[in-house]
Design a protein around this motif. Sequence first.
Motif, short mmCIF file in Angstrom:
data_model
loop_
_atom_site.label_atom_id
_atom_site.label_comp_id
_atom_site.label_asym_id
_atom_site.label_seq_id
_atom_site.Cartn_x
_atom_site.Cartn_y
_atom_site.Cartn_z
N PRO A 63 -5.48 1.48 -9.78
CA PRO A 63 -4.08 1.16 -10.09
C PRO A 63 -3.86 1.14 -11.59
CG PRO A 63 -5.28 -0.85 -9.59
CD PRO A 63 -6.28 0.26 -9.51
N LYS A 64 -2.62 1.43 -12.02
CA LYS A 64 -2.29 1.29 -13.44
C LYS A 64 -2.33 -0.18 -13.83
CE LYS A 64 -0.56 5.62 -14.06
NZ LYS A 64 -1.36 6.61 -14.77
N GLN B 277 2.41 2.92 -5.88
CA GLN B 277 1.46 3.92 -6.40
C GLN B 277 0.84 3.49 -7.74
OE1 GLN B 277 3.42 7.55 -8.06
NE2 GLN B 277 5.30 6.58 -7.35
N PHE B 278 1.55 2.63 -8.48
CA PHE B 278 1.03 2.19 -9.78
C PHE B 278 0.25 0.89 -9.67
CE2 PHE B 278 5.26 4.15 -10.80
CZ PHE B 278 4.75 5.33 -11.34
N LEU B 279 0.45 0.16 -8.56
CA LEU B 279 0.01 -1.23 -8.52
C LEU B 279 -1.06 -1.51 -7.48
CD1 LEU B 279 3.61 -2.74 -8.58
CD2 LEU B 279 2.05 -2.56 -10.53
N GLY B 280 -1.95 -2.43 -7.82
CA GLY B 280 -2.87 -2.99 -6.84
C GLY B 280 -2.53 -4.47 -6.75
N ARG B 281 -2.34 -4.98 -5.56
CA ARG B 281 -1.91 -6.38 -5.44
C ARG B 281 -2.82 -7.18 -4.52
NH1 ARG B 281 3.93 -5.40 -3.32
NH2 ARG B 281 4.26 -7.64 -3.37
N VAL B 282 -3.15 -8.39 -4.95
CA VAL B 282 -3.84 -9.34 -4.07
C VAL B 282 -3.00 -10.62 -4.06
CG1 VAL B 282 -5.99 -10.53 -3.55
CG2 VAL B 282 -6.07 -8.35 -4.74
N PHE B 283 -2.70 -11.10 -2.86
CA PHE B 283 -1.80 -12.24 -2.73
C PHE B 283 -2.58 -13.55 -2.64
CE2 PHE B 283 -0.14 -8.50 -0.57
CZ PHE B 283 1.09 -8.32 -1.17
N GLN B 284 -1.84 -14.64 -2.79
CA GLN B 284 -2.46 -15.96 -2.65
C GLN B 284 -2.92 -16.19 -1.21
OE1 GLN B 284 -0.01 -19.15 -4.08
NE2 GLN B 284 -1.36 -20.72 -3.27
N ASP B 285 -2.05 -15.79 -0.26
CA ASP B 285 -2.37 -15.98 1.15
C ASP B 285 -3.31 -14.88 1.63
OD1 ASP B 285 -2.44 -16.28 3.83
OD2 ASP B 285 -0.27 -16.22 4.15
N PRO B 286 -4.54 -15.23 2.03
CA PRO B 286 -5.50 -14.20 2.45
C PRO B 286 -4.99 -13.37 3.63
CG PRO B 286 -6.57 -16.33 2.22
CD PRO B 286 -5.10 -16.58 2.12
N MET B 287 -4.01 -13.92 4.40
CA MET B 287 -3.50 -13.21 5.56
C MET B 287 -2.55 -12.06 5.16
SD MET B 287 -4.96 -14.87 7.87
CE MET B 287 -6.17 -16.03 7.23
N LYS B 288 -2.05 -12.13 3.92
CA LYS B 288 -0.96 -11.25 3.53
C LYS B 288 -1.41 -9.84 3.11
CE LYS B 288 3.44 -12.04 1.27
NZ LYS B 288 4.14 -12.69 0.18
N GLN C 96 0.82 -1.21 0.00
CA GLN C 96 0.00 0.00 0.00
C GLN C 96 0.86 1.26 0.00
OE1 GLN C 96 -2.91 -0.36 -0.79
NE2 GLN C 96 -3.33 -2.48 -0.24
N GLY C 97 2.13 1.11 -0.37
CA GLY C 97 2.97 2.29 -0.55
C GLY C 97 3.55 2.86 0.73
N VAL C 98 3.56 2.07 1.80
CA VAL C 98 4.11 2.57 3.06
C VAL C 98 5.61 2.29 3.11
CG1 VAL C 98 4.08 2.29 5.57
CG2 VAL C 98 1.93 2.20 4.28
N ASN C 99 6.39 3.31 3.47
CA ASN C 99 7.83 3.13 3.60
C ASN C 99 8.10 2.49 4.97
OD1 ASN C 99 10.58 3.24 3.75
ND2 ASN C 99 10.75 5.32 2.95
N ALA D 83 -6.49 3.72 0.54
CA ALA D 83 -7.01 4.87 -0.22
C ALA D 83 -5.95 5.94 -0.39
CB ALA D 83 -8.23 5.46 0.50
N ARG D 84 -4.90 5.88 0.46
CA ARG D 84 -3.84 6.90 0.39
C ARG D 84 -2.56 6.34 -0.24
NH1 ARG D 84 -7.38 7.74 3.99
NH2 ARG D 84 -7.89 9.76 4.87
N ARG D 85 -2.69 5.21 -0.93
CA ARG D 85 -1.52 4.63 -1.59
C ARG D 85 -0.98 5.62 -2.62
NH1 ARG D 85 -3.63 -0.15 -3.60
NH2 ARG D 85 -4.22 0.93 -5.48
N GLY D 86 0.33 5.89 -2.53
CA GLY D 86 0.95 6.78 -3.51
C GLY D 86 0.83 8.26 -3.16
N THR D 87 0.17 8.57 -2.03
CA THR D 87 0.13 9.99 -1.62
C THR D 87 1.08 10.18 -0.45
OG1 THR D 87 -1.58 9.65 0.03
CG2 THR D 87 -2.33 10.11 -2.20
#
Lengths: 311, 264
Positions: B167-168, B80-91, A172-175, B107-111
């Motif tokens: 996400p891009k 900031q460009f990516l949205g990711r969903v992992f295999q492991d639901p915990m991740k 989520q872009g957190v450093n 919602a604040r990813r990339g800001t």
Amino acid sequence: MAFLYALPGAIAEGLIWGLMAIGVYISYKILDIADLTVDGSICTGACVCAVLLGLGVPAWLSLIIAFAAGALTGIVTGLLHTALGIPSILAGILTQLMLYSINLAILGGKALVAIDSRSLELLVNMSDRTRSIISAGMIVAGTIVVLWLFFYTEVGLTLKSTGDNPDMSRAQGVNVNFNKVLGLAIANGIVALAGALLAQYKGSANINDGKGAIVIGLAAIFIGLSVSLKIKPNFVVSLIGVVCGGIVYYIVYNFVILLGMKTDYLKMLSAIIVALFLAIPYLKEQYFTKPKDLRPSAVSSNHNTGGDANA
Amino acid sequence: MLKITNLKKTFNAGTINEKTALEGLNLHLKDGDFVTVIGGNGAGKSTLQNAIAGVWKPDCGTIEIDGVDVTNMPEHKRAQFLGRVFQDPMKGTAPDMEIAENLAIAARRGTKRKLIWGVRKAEREEYKKLLATLDLGLEDRLSTKVGLLSGGQRQAVTLLMATLRRPKLLMLDEHTAALDPKTAAKVLELTDRIVTENKLTTLMITHNMNDAIAHGNRLIMMYDGHVVVDVEGEEKKKLTVQDLLNMFAQASGKEFANDRAMLS
């Protein structure tokens, strides 16, 4: 009677250790780092405060500078861990060792620097316990309010998520690395603040102050959270619980001394308390949990409880 | 949208465990492409996504997202460009934090994050509406800790987090593999809806050949660290599982060796 007489002192000192435990809570519970810098940074706080008071700096200002010095020690540990890739527990040990030399240097090579509590205007001191409780209580309350506000800001939330799930945070872009350094700085700043108060309270700073502080902090956290999590599992209640844990710890400590236990053995006692609290969840899981009876006759009574897990 | 050129990655180089995961991979995704990725175990599917996400640096090659060279950009900046969903639901979610807090962080990813209130009131209303579209009963549980949710619910929330800020590129790494069939179908249906509604460029890894055929407009098959099959459009729509197995045998000279894929 003797116990009642010792009570105000125990509460005042417990409040100060409770403040230190809040610092440990931030590194241990929120960042998920067992930060051993604490044993050194609490002493740094005490040394800085004692020396500054000797130079005529007002008590409140010396507290702020002690906080800044503590934050700096946290930054050192954080950078050793994140920028140089040293495991966090080792990074803390390394900083702690460095701090022994640095603290000695701050004290001007002496092992002990006394604070003239008669002529100086101090915020807390053994000689005036009521005033000590009020001052320490206000500083603790102020710290809790500031932390409460901070951990609900945009930055604060990402600090929480950094400890809770670093993978999610990075995605989520957190450093994450920056946040660890920031968190350790805040944690050790608070610990040093407690160290400075402790020096004022006792009227001296000793190079050996703070040995085993991390263990006392953990004890306060475990004692406090064992109660506060049952009342309401939220941030502020947890922090208040941790401070109460510190007070309870010091009341027990004083009680044990009054019972005639030699003070030499008290560190042993602290370690055993913490070991027990750490071991209890494991022992429960390993030896005292029985598999649930899942035969149809037994299930009917509780088959509605797992609804969420199957959604 | 995504342009990968000659990407190479070898793990544990020079040791007995040396493993070449990506072998000069080239891939070009057009804006709006929904690409499904299949391949046997160790074909490099997840390695490809990790390379795009910046989990580690590749040995050579370049990765461009929407014209920006991100090859040397750290993971948290690329986010900031990516949205990711992992295999492991915990991740994908922070378990000890509320649903609303998780969404607010996403919602604040990339800001640039500031010292202002982390979850605003108006946001909560917005999240409520979004959660209602999941149809999982989460709209009234904004303050629930995510750790109390089931795997399927957590994956659905993660999907929402990944797409809350457009996400891009959306990357799904076998995101339904750990779920029971019914929940998996639901999350997949949700994925389709979100991707179509927002016209997202998507890279979805799956072990299920039927899913790979049914979803998206393009399908790639990976083997030994590169792309061996790449079909799209009408040609992809006509594919059958048997076609894919034949293509794999042709490309690799072997039978398809992924037990999970065979069974599905």
